[in-house]
Design a protein around this motif. Structure first.
Motif, PDB file in Angstrom:
ATOM      1  N   LYS A  35     -31.224  -0.136  47.567  1.00 45.46           N
ATOM      2  CA  LYS A  35     -32.540   0.505  47.679  1.00 45.46           C
ATOM      3  C   LYS A  35     -32.403   1.978  48.053  1.00 45.46           C
ATOM      4  O   LYS A  35     -33.173   2.516  48.834  1.00 45.46           O
ATOM      5  CB  LYS A  35     -33.422  -0.237  48.679  1.00 45.46           C
ATOM      6  N   SER A  61     -40.482   1.174  44.395  1.00 49.42           N
ATOM      7  CA  SER A  61     -40.904  -0.092  44.966  1.00 49.42           C
ATOM      8  C   SER A  61     -42.318  -0.005  45.512  1.00 49.42           C
ATOM      9  O   SER A  61     -42.702   0.991  46.113  1.00 49.42           O
ATOM     10  CB  SER A  61     -39.962  -0.481  46.108  1.00 49.42           C
ATOM     11  N   ASN A  65     -39.088  -4.573  47.471  1.00 49.55           N
ATOM     12  CA  ASN A  65     -38.024  -4.833  46.505  1.00 49.55           C
ATOM     13  C   ASN A  65     -38.119  -3.780  45.405  1.00 49.55           C
ATOM     14  O   ASN A  65     -39.206  -3.329  45.076  1.00 49.55           O
ATOM     15  CB  ASN A  65     -38.168  -6.224  45.879  1.00 49.55           C
ATOM     16  N   VAL A  66     -36.982  -3.417  44.848  1.00 50.19           N
ATOM     17  CA  VAL A  66     -36.983  -2.420  43.785  1.00 50.19           C
ATOM     18  C   VAL A  66     -37.579  -3.046  42.533  1.00 50.19           C
ATOM     19  O   VAL A  66     -37.106  -4.056  42.038  1.00 50.19           O
ATOM     20  CB  VAL A  66     -35.556  -1.896  43.516  1.00 50.19           C
TER      21      VAL A  66
END
Length: 87
Positions: A35, A61, A65-66
């Motif tokens: 991240k 994001s 979460n990406v």
């Protein structure tokens, strides 16, 4: 990639031919897992006239979460940083 300057927005790595697909996959996975942004340099295929490509990969994001990656790939005529004499 055989077509520098081509817009690759929305394409998957499987949609793009490049001898560096494994390298790209590893770097994209690292950005998703960590991240964190990542900057890389690599030498292009010998058929291209550039000496090095600079790449900046930014994770995006909304949920922690990406969800997406923004990737800027810029050709350069300068030597890769590993070849610069700093002595």
């Amino acid at each position: 990639m055989s077509e520098p300057g081509r817009d690759l927005t929305g394409l998957l790595l499987t949609d793009i031919w490049t001898p560096l697909r494994a390298f790209f996959t590893i770097t994209y996975r690292a950005v998703v897992q960590r991240k964190e942004p990542l900057y890389t340099q690599h030498e292009p295929h010998h058929s291209l006239k550039m000496q090095v490509w600079d790449r900046l990969i930014l994770p995006l994001s909304n949920t922690g979460n990406v969800d997406r990656l923004i990737v800027a790939i810029v050709p350069s005529k300068r030597k890769p940083s590993s070849e610069i004499d700093i002595s």
